[in-house]
Design an enzyme around this catalytic site. Structure first.
Site, mmCIF file in Angstrom:
data_model
loop_
_atom_site.group_PDB
_atom_site.id
_atom_site.type_symbol
_atom_site.label_atom_id
_atom_site.label_comp_id
_atom_site.label_asym_id
_atom_site.label_seq_id
_atom_site.Cartn_x
_atom_site.Cartn_y
_atom_site.Cartn_z
ATOM 1 C CG ASP A 174 -2.005 -0.895 1.110
ATOM 2 O OD1 ASP A 174 -2.003 -2.030 -0.012
ATOM 3 O OD2 ASP A 174 -2.922 -0.919 1.727
ATOM 4 C CG ASP A 175 0.045 3.735 2.376
ATOM 5 O OD1 ASP A 175 -0.984 3.212 1.964
ATOM 6 O OD2 ASP A 175 0.469 3.789 3.473
ATOM 7 C CG HIS A 224 -4.587 2.678 -0.213
ATOM 8 N ND1 HIS A 224 -5.441 1.807 0.182
ATOM 9 C CD2 HIS A 224 -3.314 3.103 0.355
ATOM 10 C CE1 HIS A 224 -4.878 1.932 1.771
ATOM 11 N NE2 HIS A 224 -4.019 2.629 1.565
ATOM 12 C CG HIS A 274 -3.319 6.980 2.908
ATOM 13 N ND1 HIS A 274 -3.603 6.854 4.206
ATOM 14 C CD2 HIS A 274 -2.911 5.883 2.480
ATOM 15 C CE1 HIS A 274 -3.318 5.791 4.681
ATOM 16 N NE2 HIS A 274 -2.978 5.084 3.641
ATOM 17 C CG HIS A 316 2.279 -0.053 4.356
ATOM 18 N ND1 HIS A 316 1.923 -1.095 5.053
ATOM 19 C CD2 HIS A 316 1.056 0.704 4.074
ATOM 20 C CE1 HIS A 316 0.730 -0.802 5.725
ATOM 21 N NE2 HIS A 316 0.297 0.119 4.857
HETATM 22 ZN ZN ZN Z 1 -2.452 3.043 3.222
#
Ligand code: ZN
Length: 295
Positions: A110-111, A162, A166, A262
């Site tokens: 993620d991210d 996502h 965020h 991540h």
């Molecule tokens: Zn995230």
């Protein structure tokens, strides 16, 4: 009706329980200890499925496992045979347990995309193990680094949505949620010519609106069922982050584990060892393209 209501309710409860748990690089300190250790899902359905051959999944799902990169055409992502579905615990389970092994994990990051320096080690480790993953990206990062999104796609990996900024979507108005999700669909399509089919809300913050907007965008909604806790490892409190990540994942390991990681430097450093460990335990890596998002 009942089935739909149940399908919406269970993930919503799970999401609520873990809403503060993870995935917030902006506020990693916000994750309280009580919920940060996402317990293994008590998944009745995955337990009931007989374990099949460990490497059945990716080999069967990928008609050309040695190809260095996926075809850039949008058809590549959709033409793979659908061998898996997701259950209510966000585990990945075989559609036909007689034919497809259950001892698999889904790898997710993620991210991103953040930087070549943090992304490349992850892509390299995945390639080394012939593993596929979902990269859940944020729109504002894609806007800054479209070349990194192209790189993820060119390496045959799958892009997921996502949200743009965020943010915790459960706290936002429906109109904002539509923008946060819809704008990521658009920018990803603009950059790589493919529209995401997987969605993960930041911090697992979701509600009925989030689910409905994801569905309206053709997205399968998921949080995770195995947290690496890599988001809690900034600073030098943990000496051996690779060992810590492997321990966290293996403590929660179960067939179909949906593993949350991540785009972080220590995750990239740990990944080769983590994937080796998972292989030693007999687990294969699910190709996201083999998951039936309509099932
Ligand atoms: Zn995230």
């Amino acid at each position: 009706m009942n089935r739909i209501a149940a399908a919406l309710t269970v993930p919503f409860i799970l999401a609520s329980l873990s809403s503060l748990a993870a995935c917030g690089n902006a506020t990693p300190e916000a994750a309280p200890a009580a919920v940060s250790a996402e317990p293994p899902s008590p998944s009745a359905s995955s337990a009931a499925i007989p374990a099949g051959s460990a490497n059945a999944s990716s080999a069967a799902a990928d008609p050309k496992p040695d190809a260095p990169a996926a075809s850039p055409s949008a058809a590549a992502a959709t033409s793979a045979a659908k061998l898996y579905r997701m259950n209510k615990n966000y585990d990945i389970v075989p559609i036909d347990p007689q034919q497809t092994g259950a001892k698999v994990v889904l790898l997710t990051f993620d991210d991103g995309p953040k930087a070549e320096a943090t992304l490349k080690p992850i892509l390299d480790a995945l390639d080394k193990h012939k593993a596929k993953a979902i990269f859940f990206v944020n729109g504002y990062r894609v806007k800054k680094h479209p070349e990194l999104l192209k790189e993820i796609d060119a390496r045959g990996q799958t892009i997921g949505n996502h949200s743009w900024d965020h943010i915790q979507l459960a706290k936002e108005k429906p109109e904002t949620v539509r923008e946060q999700i819809g704008n990521v669909q658009q920018i990803v399509k603009d950059v790589i010519g493919k529209t995401p089919v997987f969605f993960r809300p930041p911090n697992a913050s979701g509600n009925a609106t989030t689910h409905a907007v994801a569905k309206a965008n053709g997205l399968m909604y998921m949080t995770w069922s195995n947290g690496s806790l890599d988001w809690e490892m900034s600073g030098d409190k943990i000496k051996d982050k690779t060992a810590a990540i492997i321990k966290n994942v293996s403590d929660q390991l179960h067939p179909g584990s949906n593993i949350l990681m991540h785009e972080l430097p220590w995750t990239g450093e740990a990944l080769d060892a983590l994937l080796t460990d998972l292989e030693k335990r007999g687990y294969a890596f699910v190709d996201p393209a083999s998951i039936d998002t309509q099932a």
